[in-house]
Design a protein around this motif. Structure first.
Motif, PDB file in Angstrom:
ATOM      1  N   PRO A  37       0.810  -1.227   0.000  1.00 14.07           N
ATOM      2  CA  PRO A  37       0.000   0.000   0.000  1.00 14.07           C
ATOM      3  C   PRO A  37       0.838   1.270   0.000  1.00 14.07           C
ATOM      4  O   PRO A  37       0.317   2.350  -0.268  1.00 14.07           O
ATOM      5  CB  PRO A  37      -0.800  -0.125   1.302  1.00 14.07           C
ATOM      6  N   MET A  38       2.143   1.170   0.304  1.00 13.53           N
ATOM      7  CA  MET A  38       2.962   2.371   0.439  1.00 13.53           C
ATOM      8  C   MET A  38       3.011   3.180  -0.852  1.00 13.53           C
ATOM      9  O   MET A  38       2.937   4.409  -0.830  1.00 13.53           O
ATOM     10  CB  MET A  38       4.381   1.981   0.866  1.00 13.53           C
ATOM     11  N   LYS A  39       3.125   2.482  -1.995  1.00  6.40           N
ATOM     12  CA  LYS A  39       3.217   3.232  -3.252  1.00  6.40           C
ATOM     13  C   LYS A  39       1.920   3.970  -3.555  1.00  6.40           C
ATOM     14  O   LYS A  39       1.926   5.052  -4.145  1.00  6.40           O
ATOM     15  CB  LYS A  39       3.592   2.305  -4.402  1.00  6.40           C
ATOM     16  N   TYR A  40       0.790   3.389  -3.103  1.00  4.51           N
ATOM     17  CA  TYR A  40      -0.481   4.072  -3.315  1.00  4.51           C
ATOM     18  C   TYR A  40      -0.614   5.276  -2.381  1.00  4.51           C
ATOM     19  O   TYR A  40      -1.198   6.298  -2.750  1.00  4.51           O
ATOM     20  CB  TYR A  40      -1.638   3.100  -3.095  1.00  4.51           C
ATOM     21  N   ILE A  41      -0.061   5.145  -1.170  1.00  8.48           N
ATOM     22  CA  ILE A  41      -0.078   6.276  -0.233  1.00  8.48           C
ATOM     23  C   ILE A  41       0.762   7.422  -0.781  1.00  8.48           C
ATOM     24  O   ILE A  41       0.355   8.589  -0.758  1.00  8.48           O
ATOM     25  CB  ILE A  41       0.437   5.834   1.146  1.00  8.48           C
ATOM     26  N   ILE A  42       1.952   7.075  -1.290  1.00  8.07           N
ATOM     27  CA  ILE A  42       2.832   8.104  -1.866  1.00  8.07           C
ATOM     28  C   ILE A  42       2.163   8.760  -3.068  1.00  8.07           C
ATOM     29  O   ILE A  42       2.202   9.985  -3.236  1.00  8.07           O
ATOM     30  CB  ILE A  42       4.182   7.484  -2.263  1.00  8.07           C
ATOM     31  N   LEU A  43       1.530   7.936  -3.910  1.00  7.08           N
ATOM     32  CA  LEU A  43       0.839   8.476  -5.082  1.00  7.08           C
ATOM     33  C   LEU A  43      -0.289   9.415  -4.667  1.00  7.08           C
ATOM     34  O   LEU A  43      -0.477  10.489  -5.265  1.00  7.08           O
ATOM     35  CB  LEU A  43       0.290   7.325  -5.927  1.00  7.08           C
ATOM     36  N   ALA A  44      -1.029   9.035  -3.620  1.00  6.80           N
ATOM     37  CA  ALA A  44      -2.127   9.884  -3.147  1.00  6.80           C
ATOM     38  C   ALA A  44      -1.605  11.213  -2.615  1.00  6.80           C
ATOM     39  O   ALA A  44      -2.202  12.270  -2.850  1.00  6.80           O
ATOM     40  CB  ALA A  44      -2.917   9.152  -2.064  1.00  6.80           C
ATOM     41  N   ILE A  45      -0.465  11.170  -1.897  1.00  8.07           N
ATOM     42  CA  ILE A  45       0.122  12.404  -1.367  1.00  8.07           C
ATOM     43  C   ILE A  45       0.562  13.317  -2.499  1.00  8.07           C
ATOM     44  O   ILE A  45       0.339  14.534  -2.471  1.00  8.07           O
ATOM     45  CB  ILE A  45       1.306  12.073  -0.434  1.00  8.07           C
TER      46      ILE A  45
END
Length: 251
Positions: free
Chosen positions: A102-110
């Motif tokens: 999920p980290m890459k999706y969190i970074i993308l959302a930020i």
């Protein structure tokens, strides 16, 4: 390679099971490979197995449990037998049900959030309302005693500034100033306009009256006094002339 004395994998596989004293059922429990597929491997019925990526995965798992090099045996199996092909590298397809990081999706959302905020601020600057103020003169109307005065002010969120249609430079901190000439005893009007390239504009109208205190004016009282003195002087001269003509001496 461990299979030099065995010319096929199924014989090598059965021998390894015997050496390790492991049954097909127990091996199935350990590796997760179905007993039916293990029986196909033991009998050499490779056509009854899934396609190459899965078969390759089975061989590598079996090598980890039965202590042999699964990659080397896989290359040998491909040479000696008919294996169902699925691709150039014969790799297992990705598990679409596996949990994704999920980290890459969190970074993308930020990143998307920051980009959205930045674009919103830029959009507001592009179409927003300019803010215009006049710091001097600080009165409206304003009375000036000099024929020249410096208008000073500050503007923000504006692309251009003008006074009575003349463009004015805006300093990096938003301040501006302009020297203007005033007409004596007249009300001087200055329209200050700040504009956005794609937005609206803001206006200020300043009235300045130039009062020249150096101009001397003659009051009515002074005029009356001067006129009275002139009349008295003229009357005295007339009486003196009349007395002289009549031979009288006037003291």
């Amino acid at each position: 390679m461990d299979h030099e004395e065995n010319n096929n994998f199924e014989k090598f596989f059965i021998e390894r099971l015997r050496q390790k004293n492991i049954s097909l059922k127990k091996l199935s429990d350990i590796t997760g490979i179905s007993k039916n597929n293990l029986e196909n491997i033991a009998s050499g019925n490779f056509k009854g197995l899934p396609s190459a990526p899965y078969f390759r995965g089975y061989v590598i798992k079996l090598g980890n449990v039965l202590d042999f090099n699964g990659e080397e045996w896989w290359e040998e199996i491909k040479k000696e037998s008919a294996v169902k092909k699925s691709g150039a590298k014969d790799l297992l397809p990705k598990n679409r049900f596996a949990k994704k990081n999920p980290m890459k999706y969190i970074i993308l959302a930020i990143v998307i959030l920051i980009t959205g905020i930045y674009m919103a601020l830029q959009f507001r600057k592009m179409i927003g309302q300019p803010v215009l103020s006049l710091t001097f003169p600080n009165q409206n109307p304003y009375t000036a005693s000099s024929s020249e005065i410096t208008l000073q002010g500050k503007v923000s969120n504006a692309d251009s500034l003008s006074i009575n249609g003349e463009n004015i430079n805006i300093a990096p901190d938003g301040t501006w100033q302009k020297n203007v000439l005033l007409f004596s005893n007249n009300q001087n009007t200055f329209k200050i306009t700040a504009k956005k390239f794609l937005g609206s504009e803001a206006d200020l109208v300043e009235q300045i009256i130039y009062n020249n205190s150096n101009i001397q004016t003659q009051t009515p009282t002074t005029t009356i006094i001067n006129a009275t003195k002139t009349i008295e002087k003229n009357a005295t001269q007339t009486i003196q002339q009349s007395s002289t003509q009549n031979g009288l001496l006037v003291h």
